[in-house]
Scaffold this motif. Structure first.
Motif, PDB file in Angstrom:
ATOM      1  N   SER A 230      16.532  23.753  12.417  1.00 45.13           N
ATOM      2  CA  SER A 230      15.476  24.482  13.133  1.00 45.13           C
ATOM      3  C   SER A 230      14.076  24.023  12.733  1.00 45.13           C
ATOM      4  O   SER A 230      13.111  24.291  13.439  1.00 45.13           O
ATOM      5  N   LEU A 231      13.964  23.323  11.615  1.00 43.50           N
ATOM      6  CA  LEU A 231      12.661  22.836  11.151  1.00 43.50           C
ATOM      7  C   LEU A 231      12.210  21.597  11.915  1.00 43.50           C
ATOM      8  O   LEU A 231      11.124  21.080  11.680  1.00 43.50           O
ATOM      9  N   ASP A 232      13.069  21.112  12.813  1.00 45.58           N
ATOM     10  CA  ASP A 232      12.726  20.015  13.715  1.00 45.58           C
ATOM     11  C   ASP A 232      12.240  18.763  12.978  1.00 45.58           C
ATOM     12  O   ASP A 232      11.192  18.207  13.294  1.00 45.58           O
ATOM     13  N   GLY A 233      12.989  18.354  11.953  1.00 47.64           N
ATOM     14  CA  GLY A 233      12.673  17.124  11.236  1.00 47.64           C
ATOM     15  C   GLY A 233      11.719  17.283  10.079  1.00 47.64           C
ATOM     16  O   GLY A 233      11.452  16.328   9.363  1.00 47.64           O
ATOM     17  N   ALA A 234      11.175  18.477   9.888  1.00 51.58           N
ATOM     18  CA  ALA A 234      10.250  18.696   8.766  1.00 51.58           C
ATOM     19  C   ALA A 234      11.025  18.653   7.449  1.00 51.58           C
ATOM     20  O   ALA A 234      12.226  18.916   7.399  1.00 51.58           O
ATOM     21  N   HIS A 235      10.328  18.327   6.404  1.00 45.10           N
ATOM     22  CA  HIS A 235      10.915  18.284   5.072  1.00 45.10           C
ATOM     23  C   HIS A 235      10.886  19.676   4.461  1.00 45.10           C
ATOM     24  O   HIS A 235       9.963  20.436   4.715  1.00 45.10           O
TER      25      HIS A 235
ATOM     26  N   ARG B 104      17.879  13.170   1.134  1.00 45.39           N
ATOM     27  CA  ARG B 104      17.159  13.735  -0.014  1.00 45.39           C
ATOM     28  C   ARG B 104      16.280  12.638  -0.583  1.00 45.39           C
ATOM     29  O   ARG B 104      16.730  11.510  -0.778  1.00 45.39           O
ATOM     30  N   TYR B 105      15.035  12.970  -0.849  1.00 43.03           N
ATOM     31  CA  TYR B 105      14.161  11.989  -1.474  1.00 43.03           C
ATOM     32  C   TYR B 105      13.022  12.655  -2.208  1.00 43.03           C
ATOM     33  O   TYR B 105      12.685  13.803  -1.975  1.00 43.03           O
ATOM     34  N   THR B 106      12.443  11.900  -3.111  1.00 47.48           N
ATOM     35  CA  THR B 106      11.300  12.350  -3.885  1.00 47.48           C
ATOM     36  C   THR B 106      10.077  11.644  -3.342  1.00 47.48           C
ATOM     37  O   THR B 106      10.078  10.429  -3.192  1.00 47.48           O
ATOM     38  N   THR B 107       9.034  12.398  -3.050  1.00 47.04           N
ATOM     39  CA  THR B 107       7.850  11.759  -2.477  1.00 47.04           C
ATOM     40  C   THR B 107       6.853  11.305  -3.530  1.00 47.04           C
ATOM     41  O   THR B 107       6.136  10.351  -3.320  1.00 47.04           O
ATOM     42  N   ASP B 108       6.796  11.993  -4.660  1.00 45.95           N
ATOM     43  CA  ASP B 108       5.783  11.610  -5.637  1.00 45.95           C
ATOM     44  C   ASP B 108       6.254  11.669  -7.087  1.00 45.95           C
ATOM     45  O   ASP B 108       5.479  11.426  -7.985  1.00 45.95           O
ATOM     46  N   GLY B 109       7.498  12.014  -7.339  1.00 40.41           N
ATOM     47  CA  GLY B 109       8.014  12.086  -8.698  1.00 40.41           C
ATOM     48  C   GLY B 109       7.588  13.329  -9.452  1.00 40.41           C
ATOM     49  O   GLY B 109       7.977  13.524 -10.595  1.00 40.41           O
ATOM     50  N   VAL B 110       6.796  14.194  -8.835  1.00 42.52           N
ATOM     51  CA  VAL B 110       6.288  15.384  -9.502  1.00 42.52           C
ATOM     52  C   VAL B 110       6.730  16.657  -8.774  1.00 42.52           C
ATOM     53  O   VAL B 110       7.132  17.626  -9.394  1.00 42.52           O
ATOM     54  N   SER B 111       6.656  16.648  -7.474  1.00 46.53           N
ATOM     55  CA  SER B 111       6.886  17.848  -6.672  1.00 46.53           C
ATOM     56  C   SER B 111       8.350  18.227  -6.510  1.00 46.53           C
ATOM     57  O   SER B 111       8.645  19.231  -5.915  1.00 46.53           O
ATOM     58  N   GLY B 112       9.255  17.447  -7.015  1.00 45.20           N
ATOM     59  CA  GLY B 112      10.662  17.711  -6.783  1.00 45.20           C
ATOM     60  C   GLY B 112      11.124  17.005  -5.532  1.00 45.20           C
ATOM     61  O   GLY B 112      10.395  16.240  -4.918  1.00 45.20           O
ATOM     62  N   VAL B 113      12.343  17.275  -5.146  1.00 49.96           N
ATOM     63  CA  VAL B 113      12.913  16.576  -4.002  1.00 49.96           C
ATOM     64  C   VAL B 113      12.750  17.388  -2.725  1.00 49.96           C
ATOM     65  O   VAL B 113      12.639  18.596  -2.747  1.00 49.96           O
ATOM     66  N   CYS B 114      12.749  16.658  -1.633  1.00 51.80           N
ATOM     67  CA  CYS B 114      12.717  17.248  -0.303  1.00 51.80           C
ATOM     68  C   CYS B 114      14.015  16.896   0.401  1.00 51.80           C
ATOM     69  O   CYS B 114      14.641  15.884   0.109  1.00 51.80           O
TER      70      CYS B 114
ATOM     71  N   GLU C  28       1.728 -12.227   6.743  1.00 49.95           N
ATOM     72  CA  GLU C  28       0.735 -12.824   5.851  1.00 49.95           C
ATOM     73  C   GLU C  28       1.094 -12.742   4.363  1.00 49.95           C
ATOM     74  O   GLU C  28       0.598 -13.524   3.562  1.00 49.95           O
ATOM     75  N   HIS C  29       1.935 -11.771   3.997  1.00 46.89           N
ATOM     76  CA  HIS C  29       2.223 -11.557   2.576  1.00 46.89           C
ATOM     77  C   HIS C  29       3.713 -11.608   2.247  1.00 46.89           C
ATOM     78  O   HIS C  29       4.100 -11.363   1.102  1.00 46.89           O
ATOM     79  N   SER C  30       4.531 -11.903   3.270  1.00 51.09           N
ATOM     80  CA  SER C  30       5.982 -12.013   3.104  1.00 51.09           C
ATOM     81  C   SER C  30       6.577 -10.812   2.377  1.00 51.09           C
ATOM     82  O   SER C  30       7.366 -10.944   1.445  1.00 51.09           O
ATOM     83  N   PHE C  31       6.155  -9.635   2.828  1.00 54.96           N
ATOM     84  CA  PHE C  31       6.610  -8.407   2.184  1.00 54.96           C
ATOM     85  C   PHE C  31       7.027  -7.403   3.248  1.00 54.96           C
ATOM     86  O   PHE C  31       6.255  -7.079   4.148  1.00 54.96           O
ATOM     87  N   GLN C  32       8.267  -6.921   3.153  1.00 53.85           N
ATOM     88  CA  GLN C  32       8.806  -5.945   4.106  1.00 53.85           C
ATOM     89  C   GLN C  32       8.584  -4.535   3.565  1.00 53.85           C
ATOM     90  O   GLN C  32       9.053  -4.198   2.484  1.00 53.85           O
ATOM     91  N   ILE C  33       7.857  -3.714   4.311  1.00 58.66           N
ATOM     92  CA  ILE C  33       7.586  -2.328   3.902  1.00 58.66           C
ATOM     93  C   ILE C  33       8.794  -1.453   4.223  1.00 58.66           C
ATOM     94  O   ILE C  33       9.377  -1.561   5.293  1.00 58.66           O
ATOM     95  N   ASN C  34       9.131  -0.565   3.308  1.00 55.68           N
ATOM     96  CA  ASN C  34      10.163   0.445   3.532  1.00 55.68           C
ATOM     97  C   ASN C  34       9.453   1.721   3.960  1.00 55.68           C
ATOM     98  O   ASN C  34       8.940   2.467   3.127  1.00 55.68           O
ATOM     99  N   ALA C  35       9.419   1.986   5.268  1.00 53.33           N
ATOM    100  CA  ALA C  35       8.690   3.153   5.785  1.00 53.33           C
ATOM    101  C   ALA C  35       9.252   4.463   5.254  1.00 53.33           C
ATOM    102  O   ALA C  35       8.522   5.435   5.095  1.00 53.33           O
ATOM    103  N   LEU C  36      10.554   4.495   4.961  1.00 55.37           N
ATOM    104  CA  LEU C  36      11.163   5.713   4.439  1.00 55.37           C
ATOM    105  C   LEU C  36      10.536   6.133   3.122  1.00 55.37           C
ATOM    106  O   LEU C  36      10.393   7.307   2.838  1.00 55.37           O
ATOM    107  N   LYS C  37      10.117   5.168   2.324  1.00 56.17           N
ATOM    108  CA  LYS C  37       9.566   5.470   1.006  1.00 56.17           C
ATOM    109  C   LYS C  37       8.056   5.308   0.936  1.00 56.17           C
ATOM    110  O   LYS C  37       7.470   5.406  -0.124  1.00 56.17           O
ATOM    111  N   THR C  38       7.423   5.072   2.078  1.00 56.37           N
ATOM    112  CA  THR C  38       5.984   4.856   2.077  1.00 56.37           C
ATOM    113  C   THR C  38       5.262   6.188   2.252  1.00 56.37           C
ATOM    114  O   THR C  38       5.409   6.853   3.267  1.00 56.37           O
TER     115      THR C  38
END
Length: 138
Positions: free
Chosen positions: A21-26, A63-73, A115-125
């Motif tokens: 029911s949270l429609d994708g919210a964490h 389940r993931y941690t966004t900042d290492g301080v706030s706990g998991v979402c 330009e930097h040969s680096f693939q961003i992981n949007a899930l963890k950004t």
């Protein structure tokens, strides 16, 4: 006798329905506990954590941690992969986590890859700063 991981109970269904029911919210486990503490038949903290683990095992939740301080979402993912296509904004004041869907991000990801040969992981950004509600308070 131990039940299989995919065995559905009324509590698991209620927890999953609430998260859907949270429609994708964490949501944090604490927020889920608070939600169910106000129900006619409350669901306890231990039961909520147990069912969150089982829902992750079955691929319904991420389940993931966004900042290492706030706990998991936790976030309902079902068959969706939407969180792989956008960045997250985290307010350092109130802790709100915002899904940032913007066409400019694709250009930024493309530039960084080319330009930097680096693939961003949007899930963890996660980009940190201040949301508009908190900045208006000042």
């Amino acid at each position: 006798m131990r039940r299989p991981a995919n065995y559905n109970t009324k509590q698991r269904e209620a927890i999953l329905d609430y998260i859907i029911s949270l429609d994708g919210a964490h949501v944090t486990a604490g927020q889920i506990v608070k939600h169910f503490s106000n129900m006619p038949i409350p669901i306890g903290r231990t039961t909520i954590y147990r069912h969150l683990d089982k829902l992750m095992e079955t691929g319904k939740l991420r389940r993931y941690t966004t900042d290492g301080v706030s706990g998991v979402c936790y976030q309902y993912i079902g068959d969706e992969v939407g969180c792989y296509t956008h960045f997250h904004l985290k307010c350092e004041d109130c802790g709100e986590l915002i899904h940032m869907e913007c066409n400019m991000l694709g250009r930024l990801e493309g530039h960084i890859l080319k330009e930097h040969s680096f693939q961003i992981n949007a899930l963890k950004t996660v980009l940190y700063g201040q949301c508009s509600a908190c900045s208006e308070k000042e």
